[in-house]
Design a protein around this motif. Structure first.
Motif, short mmCIF file in Angstrom:
data_model
loop_
_atom_site.label_atom_id
_atom_site.label_comp_id
_atom_site.label_asym_id
_atom_site.label_seq_id
_atom_site.Cartn_x
_atom_site.Cartn_y
_atom_site.Cartn_z
N GLN A 9 37.98 43.46 0.57
CA GLN A 9 38.28 44.52 1.27
C GLN A 9 38.70 45.58 0.21
OE1 GLN A 9 37.87 45.50 4.27
NE2 GLN A 9 38.76 44.39 5.84
N ARG A 10 38.94 46.74 0.67
CA ARG A 10 39.60 47.87 -0.13
C ARG A 10 41.09 47.56 -0.01
NH1 ARG A 10 40.74 52.98 -1.83
NH2 ARG A 10 38.87 53.53 -3.09
N GLN A 11 41.62 47.60 -1.11
CA GLN A 11 43.32 47.51 -0.91
C GLN A 11 43.94 48.46 -0.15
OE1 GLN A 11 45.74 45.31 -2.28
NE2 GLN A 11 44.42 44.09 -2.23
N MET A 24 35.25 48.84 -13.76
CA MET A 24 35.89 48.13 -12.25
C MET A 24 36.47 49.16 -11.43
SD MET A 24 38.82 45.37 -12.89
CE MET A 24 39.19 45.10 -11.19
N ASP A 25 36.37 49.14 -10.25
CA ASP A 25 36.75 50.07 -9.50
C ASP A 25 38.48 49.72 -9.47
OD1 ASP A 25 34.35 50.84 -8.80
OD2 ASP A 25 34.39 50.35 -6.35
N CYS A 26 39.09 50.92 -8.68
CA CYS A 26 40.54 50.70 -8.86
C CYS A 26 41.13 50.05 -7.73
CB CYS A 26 40.86 52.37 -8.78
SG CYS A 26 42.57 52.38 -9.31
N ASP A 27 40.28 49.83 -6.73
CA ASP A 27 40.54 49.36 -5.32
C ASP A 27 40.97 47.86 -5.24
OD1 ASP A 27 38.13 49.09 -5.15
OD2 ASP A 27 37.64 50.63 -3.74
N LEU A 28 40.61 47.37 -6.24
CA LEU A 28 40.60 45.70 -6.10
C LEU A 28 39.46 45.29 -5.28
CD1 LEU A 28 44.23 44.64 -6.29
CD2 LEU A 28 42.57 44.59 -8.07
N GLN A 29 38.50 46.03 -5.23
CA GLN A 29 37.01 45.32 -4.38
C GLN A 29 36.55 44.78 -5.56
OE1 GLN A 29 35.30 48.80 -2.51
NE2 GLN A 29 35.51 47.70 -0.89
N HIS A 30 36.45 44.80 -6.78
CA HIS A 30 35.98 43.90 -7.75
C HIS A 30 37.01 43.11 -8.26
CE1 HIS A 30 33.22 47.76 -8.57
NE2 HIS A 30 32.84 46.88 -7.57
MG MG Z 1 35.69 50.62 -3.02
#
Ligand code: MG
Ligand code: UDP
Length: 323
Positions: free
Chosen positions: A196-198, A90-96
């Protein structure tokens, strides 16, 4: 045990919230887990932050790559380091959304699936141009490779069998989301909404996305090469017609006209030839890169990682997983 693989590039403001959110949620659900952060050569304080988290919580492992190798390489570094019976990327930006990780895990627990694919229910906030481009890209890729990739993402759960199969892949230029479908296995889909990207900005510029798209297409299909053959056949047919036409005119003693045709033909054929050479050259460069057999990534340091063979024994020593 579940490993969560999180490639991170310049995410100093995101690693802590992501680690906290995941730990809390997975603890609540009584899931035995390990977080594997892969620092993809960040220029900011990402590694320092990761080292701090790893020191406080032994379930947080971190791999530091020697430079920015790109998200693909970071994912594969994570796959190699992961020690769980399954792993979620998973992505680091909590988009997932972390909740989807739990959902995926439960689908996996219910048995009979090896891959749980996260499919974007909607693409979140993206601009119009980007949406069109990705639609076209996946349409082409679906046609060319025969894999259904609509709404595909890197967000997916893989069983240990699949992880090992991917780790055994010899190729260096990879396209993770297609490759993990290509290996087959029993797959289920889970839909998620892109959040949304964090913090911070997207790490992909338009240029890098185009490069990524080209790389992905060429690593999965040789259709552009066949396009070259197609152009050749088309031009040959045109030249047959024009050839007959020219000969007839010659026999009728009127062969001096036709400069426009000559100029047009010259322009068309030379541009098609250049274009074709470009395509062939691109594939050639890919072969060149593959044949050098360089590692996909180089590991500079790692924290809280035990050697794979003693996955269940904690000897407390970190072993370099380079290679
Ligand atoms: Mg992202
Ligand atoms: N990422 C990475 N290496 C890169 C670019 C991105 O590891 O060279 C990571 C990034 O830290 C994030 C994930 O890949 O965790 C997705 O990146 P981003 O959110 O920027 O992409 P987007 O969501 O805009 O497609």
């Amino acid at each position: 045990m579940l490993s969560v693989i999180i490639p991170s590039f310049n995410e100093e403001n995101n690693v802590e919230p992501t680690a906290a959110a995941l730990s809390k949620l997975l603890d609540q659900n009584n899931i035995d887990f390990q977080l594997v952060f892969v620092n993809d050569g960040s220029k900011d304080k990402t590694w320092e932050k990761l080292a701090r988290i790893a020191q406080m919580d032994k379930r947080v492992a971190a791999v530091d790559l020697s430079r920015n190798f790109g998200k693909e390489a970071a994912i594969f570094a994570g796959l190699q380091a992961a020690q769980g019976d399954c792993a979620v990327i998973m992505d680091c930006d909590l988009q997932h959304p972390p909740e989807t990780v739990v959902e995926m895990y439960n689908v996996w627990l219910d048995g009979d699936v090896d891959v749980v694919e996260g499919v974007k229910a909607d693409r979140g906030k993206e601009n119009f141009f980007y949406k069109c481009f990705s639609k076209l890209f996946y349409k082409l890729l679906n046609k060319a490779s025969g894999l259904d990739m609509n709404g595909a993402s890197d967000f997916r759960l893989l069983d240990r069998k699949v992880i090992d199969a991917l780790n055994d892949m010899p190729e260096r230029l990879t396209f993770f989301r297609a490759l993990s479908s290509w290996v087959g296995y029993r797959t289920k889909k889970v839909y998620f909404k892109v959040a949304q990207r964090q913090n911070g900005k997207s790490k992909f510029s338009v240029g890098s996305l185009v490069k990524y798209a080209l790389n992905s297409v060429t690593s999965f299909t040789s259709a552009p090469m066949q396009l070259v053959t197609g152009c050749g056949i088309l031009l040959f047919l045109v030249s047959l017609v024009l050839g007959v036409h020219t000969l007839v005119r010659y026999c009728m003693g009127r062969s001096l006209e036709g400069f426009t045709t000559v100029i047009l033909l010259l322009l068309i054929t030379s541009s098609v030839i250049m274009f074709s050479l470009g395509i062939i050259g691109y594939y050639l460069s890919k072969i060149y890169e593959e044949i050098k057999r360089r590692p996909r990534f180089i590991i500079r340091d790692s924290l809280n990682l035990k050697h794979k063979d003693d996955r269940n024994i904690s000897n407390g020593k970190d072993i370099d997983l380079n290679g």
